[in-house]
Write an enzyme that holds these catalytic residues in place. Sequence first.
Site, PDB file in Angstrom:
ATOM      1  N   GLY A 239       0.761  -0.987  -0.429  1.00 54.63           N
ATOM      2  CA  GLY A 239       0.191  -0.013   0.243  1.00 54.63           C
ATOM      3  C   GLY A 239       0.597   1.548   0.063  1.00 54.63           C
ATOM      4  O   GLY A 239       0.234   2.664  -0.196  1.00 54.63           O
ATOM      5  N   CYS A 346     -14.160   4.811 -28.091  1.00 55.64           N
ATOM      6  CA  CYS A 346     -15.914   5.269 -28.752  1.00 55.64           C
ATOM      7  C   CYS A 346     -16.254   5.472 -26.931  1.00 55.64           C
ATOM      8  O   CYS A 346     -17.343   5.157 -26.432  1.00 55.64           O
ATOM      9  CB  CYS A 346     -16.287   4.425 -28.859  1.00 55.64           C
ATOM     10  SG  CYS A 346     -15.687   4.722 -30.584  1.00 55.64           S
TER      11      CYS A 346
HETATM   12  C1  LIG Z   1      -3.549  -4.655  -3.642  1.00 60.08           C
HETATM   13  C2  LIG Z   1      -2.658  -5.592  -2.470  1.00 60.08           C
HETATM   14  C3  LIG Z   1      -1.646  -5.790  -2.600  1.00 60.08           C
HETATM   15  C4  LIG Z   1      -0.321  -4.265  -2.894  1.00 60.08           C
HETATM   16  O1  LIG Z   1      -0.742  -3.141  -2.644  1.00 60.08           O
HETATM   17  P1  LIG Z   1      -0.231  -2.188  -3.634  1.00 60.08           P
HETATM   18  O2  LIG Z   1      -0.497  -0.703  -2.757  1.00 60.08           O
HETATM   19  O3  LIG Z   1       0.263  -2.379  -5.410  1.00 60.08           O
HETATM   20  O4  LIG Z   1       1.492  -1.951  -2.570  1.00 60.08           O
HETATM   21  C5  LIG Z   1      -0.506  -6.275  -1.229  1.00 60.08           C
HETATM   22  N1  LIG Z   1      -1.440  -6.377  -0.715  1.00 60.08           N
HETATM   23  C6  LIG Z   1      -2.828  -7.328  -0.792  1.00 60.08           C
HETATM   24  C7  LIG Z   1      -3.749  -8.107  -0.005  1.00 60.08           C
HETATM   25  C8  LIG Z   1      -3.488  -6.444  -2.114  1.00 60.08           C
HETATM   26  O5  LIG Z   1      -5.355  -6.850  -2.071  1.00 60.08           O
END
Ligand SMILES: *Cc1c(COP(=O)(O)O)cnc(C)c1O
Length: 421
Positions: A239, A346
């Site tokens: 994240g 489109c």
């Molecule tokens: C999408 C996701 C991630 C990665 O998130 P990023 O923002 O790309 O780092 C990690 N763990 C889980 C469970 C996810 O769904």
Amino acid sequence: MDHFIYHDGVLHAEDVNVAEIAAQVGTPFYLYSHSTLLRHFRLFDEALSWGPHLVCYAMKAASNQAILTALAAEGAGMDVVSGGEYARAKAAGVPGDRIVFSGVGKTVEEIRSALEGGIRQFNVESEPEMRAISQVATSLGVVAPIAIRVNPDVDAKTHAKIATGKSENKFGIPIARAREVYAEAAALPGLKIVGIDVHIGSQLTQLEPFEMAYNKVAELTETLRADGHEIIRLDLGGGLGIPYARSNEAPPLPTDYGALIQRTVGHLGCEIEIEPGRLIAGNAGLLVSEVVYVKNGEGRDFLILDAAMNDLIRPAMYDAYHDIVPVIEPEAAVETVPYDIVGPVCESGDTFAKAREMPPLKAGDLVAFRSAGAYGAVMASEYNSRPLVPEVMAKDDQFAVIRARPSFDEMINRDTVPEWL
Ligand SMILES: *Cc1c(COP(=O)(O)O)cnc(C)c1O
């Protein structure tokens, strides 16, 4: 930091001239820098070097086999969210004990194939799923390692479509019910509890939401241990955000993130797992496109590109901003003009940017979308019967097509017309 810079007036990927790649491969195409991918992985690895850890690349961000192979060779683990991703990780040579399996809807087939092929842990998202994993494991005569994903009810302060840690989101079990669910897990025959999992969202640009979530996880670790559970691992999710607009964004650095983890959960003696996706792949990829037409509209000029929302959906789906730069370096003194930058699909939603200040461009000029490496190629579709665009990787002075552009015939021949038509 990335390895896409102007040399001698032309944008380069590492030491390769982007215009030369375009001439050989045709536009549009995705272009990754091998060094940038590795650099970002290593930043996380170093940020956690204060203790035992595994960086599990969230491969849904960009899952080409060449990218996975490059990261696997560095010792990366993988966070997978489907049977297809699991198969890709294995095909890239990632051992099962470096693969964690996340996602709210794992099917019995997916659970079975992961148990047969080897798995580090399942990140369990619900009680029915927990029971299904136990049942499949028991039928195979094995024990499935699990962490339970808790939902800490923390506001990640990110776009609503990529926030996952609030109680209204479909992810994980409410942290308030964790003790009860861990007690049931401990009583199921096919499971072995190894830890706790949390992932609160994507493109987080502040550390505070992580801090709130990790403090809750630390507290829960002590509680669950007191209840008699063995918590040896904490999976803290992914994240961490990236700067999409270089001029005015400075999200926290992996080193600060690593220090925050040490501060909040370091004293617990757990092995730490993290699941970064966007920060590893995002700024390691460009989408390169050609201007098809410049169209003078009513009070605005449109830059019509050969790339469209089916190739890069982030602007249409998340109102995302991408820096868009000319491949030929503009003169420093050039006066910019505003363009609405659009694709040929489109739909009015096929708009990448409005009134974007750019140096004057003409048909045939090349542009590059920066920060397109994550959630770019993987989210592409063939909408409007536009074949998936190729992916290319550059390393030092070499480049290779890592996924070829399908021909129209290849695209058409995937369909089958029944004999009775
Ligand atoms: C999408 C996701 C991630 C990665 O998130 P990023 O923002 O790309 O780092 C990690 N763990 C889980 C469970 C996810 O769904």
